[in-house]
Enzyme design. Structure first.
Site, PDB file in Angstrom:
ATOM      1  N   GLU A   1       0.819  -1.209   0.000  1.00 32.81           N
ATOM      2  CA  GLU A   1       0.000   0.000   0.000  1.00 32.81           C
ATOM      3  C   GLU A   1       0.855   1.262   0.000  1.00 32.81           C
ATOM      4  OE1 GLU A   1      -4.245   0.051   1.745  1.00 32.81           O
ATOM      5  OE2 GLU A   1      -2.997   0.973   3.293  1.00 32.81           O
TER       6      GLU A   1
ATOM      7  N   HIS B   1       8.317 -26.319   1.347  1.00 33.45           N
ATOM      8  CA  HIS B   1       7.662 -27.421   0.651  1.00 33.45           C
ATOM      9  C   HIS B   1       6.549 -26.934  -0.268  1.00 33.45           C
ATOM     10  CE1 HIS B   1       9.754 -30.455   3.110  1.00 33.45           C
ATOM     11  NE2 HIS B   1       9.691 -29.531   4.055  1.00 33.45           N
TER      12      HIS B   1
ATOM     13  N   LYS C   1     -13.165   2.267  -2.468  1.00 28.53           N
ATOM     14  CA  LYS C   1     -14.048   2.736  -1.387  1.00 28.53           C
ATOM     15  C   LYS C   1     -15.217   3.528  -1.958  1.00 28.53           C
ATOM     16  CE  LYS C   1     -10.632   3.127   2.348  1.00 28.53           C
ATOM     17  NZ  LYS C   1      -9.962   4.076   3.274  1.00 28.53           N
TER      18      LYS C   1
END
Length: 471
Positions: free
Chosen positions: A298, A327, A441
């Site tokens: 961000e 793994h 938003k």
């Protein structure tokens, strides 16, 4: 070589530097050649400090002075409630959860009260999935639960939706005493949450004006949850202050830990390393990788530079966990595209370990494990991964914590925040805004019917008329 920290934390950047097994590593001259650019970055950050844009460091002393008040409140509510629920998203959730997991028992909520020092269980509601939310409310007794609503503006749709649901439940279950079950952390002077808190009598803590969510863990945003659950926030702040002093006072990239890590990140980015892997070798630091990913992404993923030119910069953060992701991911890191730089975080001494039993009746190929410890095995796995990366000529470095305690975590948090700030300056972008998030938003406001966003709703509906769907 190792860069020895003044008070415990170390940075080993051997895997970034040129050597017999790392012919493509950086030379000291390249790193020190960044000094002028880093000095300019420091001067720019000092201007931001004066302008209130670097408050994650500027307010540390004033926050430290608030610690007794936070502890007093935390101790009081700890005797009254069985559960402490954080309602927040982004840094308001990731920070508290990262510190809690690093410093408290991994299965803290499952411990009996006496082993939790009679502190409340902690739940962090960082999303709005209705199933998860309803299932949490099913297991909580509202009369024995305190909810911490964290939103600086009171405009955060997710958090405010959670708050409205919780307040409705508390009003029905607790009657006139419902305000005692809500504590808000918000702006001191403005926002939608503040007047509600004042009118309804919720206890309040303040998010400092110049602090964005991803930089807010070392404020009441994160300190309250930590104190309620018994973490030593005094030591947390002491660690942060010591790192802050180290960074402000050290001169030169080889002495300043934030300049060193930012400089190495910048050099690796210039060489096409567009992915930054954060890989702690301690389960307690697993959520710290989530917190780091938000901080790095961000802050540094920006379309425009400080002059308004399109640049589309930023390293993509990837979270991993040693040894689990040896793994699942390390195969890619060793033999895949050479576009990554790895940061390991290791702990020199764990709070406890476990001896592996020696059993001579088992196959000879696993005898070597007997009598050793899980701690030794973990260290061996990490060193082996470093070795494999070195043989493949892949860049990596390591942050070493002497132990997982509040002081070390305070140092780590502030180091990563400072590193991010320096990297922003080196990239010539604003690391403290998030314009790419704001459009999402605004779109949410429009689709949910918020007044003033009618035009945006029409734009979204128009853009969605043509769809490609397979059924």
């Amino acid at each position: 070589m190792d860069n020895q920290g003044q008070l415990g934390l170390q940075i080993d950047y051997t895997g970034m530097m040129k050597g017999p097994q790392n012919p493509d590593g950086f030379r000291n001259e390249e790193l020190q050649g960044l000094q002028t650019k880093l000095d300019q970055a420091k001067a720019s950050l000092e201007i931001r400090w004066e302008a209130g844009q670097l408050d994650f460091t500027k307010i540390l002393i004033s926050i430290k002075e608030q610690v007794p008040e936070i502890i007093k409140y935390a101790d009081t509510v700890a005797t009254r409630f069985d559960n402490f629920v954080v309602l927040g998203i982004g840094g308001s959730a990731l920070g508290p959860l990262a510190v809690h997991q690093a410093l408290n028992h991994y299965y803290y909520n499952e411990l009996p009260p006496e082993k939790r020092r009679h502190r409340p269980r902690l739940y962090v509601v960082d999303n709005i999935d209705p199933v998860r939310f309803n299932e949490l409310m099913e297991i909580l007794d509202p009369k024995r639960t305190l909810f911490n609503v964290i939103s600086k503006s009171g405009n955060t749709s997710e958090t405010m939706a959670q708050f409205l649901i919780v307040r409705d439940i508390l009003r029905r279950e607790c009657g006139n005493s419902y305000p005692e079950h809500i504590v808000v952390t918000t702006d001191k002077e403005k926002g939608n949450l503040l007047p509600i808190a004042l009118e309804e009598g919720f206890h309040r803590f303040v998010i400092p004006t110049g602090i964005g969510g991803r930089f807010s863990e070392l404020t009441p945003v994160g300190l309250l949850a930590a104190a309620v659950c018994g973490i030593d926030i005094d030591q947390l702040m002491d660690g942060a202050l010591s790192m802050d002093h180290w960074i402000w006072e050290s001169k030169g990239v080889l002495a300043n830990p934030a300049q060193l890590r930012a400089g190495l990140a910048y050099l690796s980015w210039q060489k096409g390393k567009n992915i930054s892997v954060f890989m702690p070798y301690a389960d307690g630091l697993k959520t710290m990788a989530d917190w780091y990913a938000q901080l790095w992404a961000e802050s540094l993923g920006k379309r425009y530079d400080l002059q308004g030119r399109e640049v589309f910069v930023g390293q993509t953060p990837v979270k991993a966990l040693g040894v689990t992701d040896q793994h699942s991911q390390v195969q890619l890191y060793v033999e895949g595209p050479d576009d990554k730089v790895l940061s390991f975080v290791t702990v020199e001494k764990f709070k406890q370990t476990r001896i592996i039993p020696l059993d001579s009746e088992l196959p000879e190929d696993i005898h070597f494990l007997g009598g050793r410890t899980l701690e030794e095995l973990l260290f061996a796995e990490q060193k082996a991964t470093e070795y494999a990366l070195t043989l493949a000529n892949r860049q990596h470095q390591k942050i070493i914590l002497s132990s997982l305690d509040a002081y070390n975590i305070g140092q780590l948090l502030l180091l990563l925040e400072w590193e991010t700030a320096y990297m922003g300056e080196l990239l010539n972008i604003n690391a403290f805004d998030q314009p790419g998030v704001e459009e999402g938003k605004n779109g949410t406001y429009a689709l949910m019917g918020r007044k003033g966003y009618e035009k945006k709703k029409l734009e979204i509906e128009e853009s969605g008329k043509i769809r490609y769907t397979l059924k």
